[in-house]
Design an enzyme around this catalytic site. Structure first.
Site, PDB file in Angstrom:
ATOM      1  N   ASN A 127      38.750  59.599 -20.665  1.00 13.73           N
ATOM      2  CA  ASN A 127      37.704  59.938 -19.708  1.00 13.73           C
ATOM      3  C   ASN A 127      38.230  59.778 -18.280  1.00 13.73           C
ATOM      4  O   ASN A 127      38.598  58.671 -17.913  1.00 13.73           O
ATOM      5  CB  ASN A 127      36.492  59.017 -19.937  1.00 13.73           C
ATOM      6  CG  ASN A 127      35.295  59.470 -19.120  1.00 13.73           C
ATOM      7  OD1 ASN A 127      35.234  60.616 -18.686  1.00 13.73           O
ATOM      8  ND2 ASN A 127      34.363  58.566 -18.888  1.00 13.73           N
ATOM      9  N   PRO A 144      37.311  55.975 -25.324  1.00 15.78           N
ATOM     10  CA  PRO A 144      38.223  56.793 -24.518  1.00 15.78           C
ATOM     11  C   PRO A 144      39.274  55.930 -23.826  1.00 15.78           C
ATOM     12  O   PRO A 144      38.998  54.776 -23.480  1.00 15.78           O
ATOM     13  CB  PRO A 144      37.293  57.451 -23.490  1.00 15.78           C
ATOM     14  CG  PRO A 144      36.147  56.494 -23.353  1.00 15.78           C
ATOM     15  CD  PRO A 144      36.006  55.790 -24.687  1.00 15.78           C
ATOM     16  N   GLY A 145      40.468  56.470 -23.637  1.00 19.46           N
ATOM     17  CA  GLY A 145      41.490  55.748 -22.873  1.00 19.46           C
ATOM     18  C   GLY A 145      42.817  55.715 -23.579  1.00 19.46           C
ATOM     19  O   GLY A 145      42.886  55.778 -24.807  1.00 19.46           O
ATOM     20  N   ASP A 159      45.640  54.500 -14.995  1.00 16.63           N
ATOM     21  CA  ASP A 159      44.444  54.322 -15.832  1.00 16.63           C
ATOM     22  C   ASP A 159      44.850  53.777 -17.208  1.00 16.63           C
ATOM     23  O   ASP A 159      44.287  54.161 -18.241  1.00 16.63           O
ATOM     24  CB  ASP A 159      43.630  55.608 -15.953  1.00 16.63           C
ATOM     25  CG  ASP A 159      42.216  55.351 -16.473  1.00 16.63           C
ATOM     26  OD1 ASP A 159      41.855  54.174 -16.691  1.00 16.63           O
ATOM     27  OD2 ASP A 159      41.478  56.329 -16.681  1.00 16.63           O
ATOM     28  N   ARG A 174      42.037  44.014 -19.339  1.00 18.73           N
ATOM     29  CA  ARG A 174      41.142  43.562 -20.437  1.00 18.73           C
ATOM     30  C   ARG A 174      40.871  42.055 -20.470  1.00 18.73           C
ATOM     31  O   ARG A 174      40.137  41.599 -21.347  1.00 18.73           O
ATOM     32  CB  ARG A 174      41.675  43.989 -21.817  1.00 18.73           C
ATOM     33  CG  ARG A 174      41.890  45.487 -21.979  1.00 18.73           C
ATOM     34  CD  ARG A 174      40.598  46.257 -21.885  1.00 18.73           C
ATOM     35  NE  ARG A 174      40.812  47.673 -22.202  1.00 18.73           N
ATOM     36  CZ  ARG A 174      40.172  48.669 -21.583  1.00 18.73           C
ATOM     37  NH1 ARG A 174      39.307  48.403 -20.611  1.00 18.73           N
ATOM     38  NH2 ARG A 174      40.386  49.920 -21.924  1.00 18.73           N
TER      39      ARG A 174
END
Ligand SMILES: [Zn+2]
EC number: 3.5.2.3
Length: 433
Positions: free
Chosen positions: A275, A320-321, A302, A59
């Site tokens: 996702n 999502p995540g 992920d 991020r």
């Protein structure tokens, strides 16, 4: 720093001592001694080569409120990782030599794991024209993995050009396989349950169609393809078929797709929105079997940190995540080691050796990953207590975000220590800095 690890079971074998000196494994054997060494009692602990993640979202730059290179690196070290590939969907996107070098430098400053930037395939992840792949490969970050992850490179002509281009520097295109025209507005796995819950479905065929296309393209141009976060039984079958034909394709599966199913969506708790989506029990069984037999090469987290306002909303609005770095090894122990599908050498292979090879981090030299735990090799390893069971407490995570799908679960396997080139990054289960 000289460290003497006493009585560790290397890859689950018989207990042995490991002497770590000047960044290397100096000796492996019985009853080793070294004056002045820091002694680490590893009675009952398993030693593995440091884990390598092919798929982490750190991020930074752009969403430092959700994670930074430093906080993500600390979470990674606590999970037993010594290298993580940082995905390109930052803000700005990592589509130039400048941005990948910035991420690489931040990783060096944090100094907890080797942060290996992934370069975007297309400018701005927009899927319109190729990014400066060669410049990123030649940069200080030496990018070898390229991905538009979060988006699929859905244009087949562009995907073909990317595959051709990366061959020049032994790179690999890591595809987020999702045919976007089949997943518009999708919220969860498509099936009876999505119909009953009234949520738009994400069909398995949207993943499988892209994998089928891409393995044919990879074969046609003779390039390396890597498939991100494989989530369906059909995808495993396609990969098995492609590998039997000699296609240079590798694939990863996430911890959450190995453990959780679409039944989690019944709660409408957006922590389970991800996702590709969580799938069926049959898919989970096929993913475990595919990882066990090597059709799926690697476990990749992920790890996707999200700030509270992006996650704690209604299901349809939530991003999502889910987090993954700190619990990945435990989930693999729970889903594969304890049921007898994978032994510790298999865990080392799928979480260190093969991902390091896919990212081309396995060469000779001090900074290599995925190497054997043998004299002369880099002292880059972890110690895990397989007998410990640890309740997952979101508040105790090192990640800056809290969106773990494992909250309240008790998972086996506690990472006790992690060493990067002989320096402890984790000791007694705590980050050293
Ligand atoms: Zn993805």
């Amino acid at each position: 720093m000289t460290v003497l690890v006493k009585g560790a079971r290397v890859l689950g074998g018989d207990p042995a001592d490991l002497l770590l000196k000047d960044g290397r494994i100096a000796a492996v054997g019985e009853r080793l001694s070294a004056t002045g060494a820091t002694v680490v009692d590893a009675d009952g602990l398993v030693a593995l080569p440091g884990l390598v993640d092919l798929h982490t979202h750190l991020r930074e730059p752009g969403r430092e409120d959700a994670e930074t290179v430093e906080t993500g690196s600390r979470a990674a070290a606590l999970g037993g990782f010594t290298a993580v590939h940082a995905m390109a969907n930052t803000d700005p996107v990592a589509d130039t030599a400048g941005v990948v070098e910035q991420v690489w430098r931040l990783g060096r400053q944090a100094g907890l794991v080797d942060v290996v930037p992934v370069g975007a395939v297309t400018v701005g992840l927009r899927g319109e024209r190729l990014a400066e792949l060669g410049a990123m490969a030649d940069s200080a970050a030496r990018v070898r993995v390229f991905s538009d992850d979060g988006h699929c490179v859905s244009d087949p002509a562009l995907m073909r050009r990317a595959l051709e281009y990366v061959k020049a520097f032994d790179g690999v295109v890591a595809q987020h396989a999702e045919e976007p025209r089949l997943t518009a507005g999708a919220q969860m796995n498509e099936g009876d349950r999505s119909a009953r819950l009234g949520l738009t479905g994400w069909p398995a065929a949207a993943e499988e169609a892209v994998i089928a296309r891409d393995v044919l393209l990879a074969q046609h141009v003779g390039a390396r393809l890597h498939v991100c976060h494989v989530s369906t039984a059909g995808s495993v079958e396609l990969l098995r078929w492609a590998k039997s034909r000699g296609v240079q394709v590798t694939a990863e599966v996430t911890p959450h797709h190995l453990l959780l199913t679409e039944a989690c969506a019944e709660s409408y708790d957006p922590v389970f929105k991800v996702n590709p989506p969580l799938r069926t029990e049959e898919d989970v069984r096929a993913l475990r079997a595919g990882l066990a037999d090597g059709t799926i090469d690697a476990v990749a987290t992920d790890h996707a940190p999200h700030a509270v306002e992006d996650k704690e909303s209604e299901w349809a609005q939530a991003r999502p995540g889910m987090l993954g770095l700190e619990q990945a090894l435990s989930v693999v122990v729970e889903t594969l080691v304890e049921p007898g599908l994978l032994d510790w050498a298999g865990v080392a292979d799928r979480m260190s050796v093969r991902p390091a090879a896919i990212g081309r981090l396995d060469g000779a030299g001090d900074r290599a990953h995925g190497r054997p735990l043998a004299p002369g090799e880099p002292a880059t390893l972890l110690l895990v207590d397989p007998a410990a069971r640890v309740p997952v407490d979101p508040a105790a995570l090192a990640s800056r975000s809290r969106n773990t799908p494992y909250a309240g679960r008790e998972l086996p396997g506690r990472v006790v220590a992690t060493f990067l080139r002989g320096e402890a990054t984790v000791l007694d289960g705590e980050a050293v800095r």
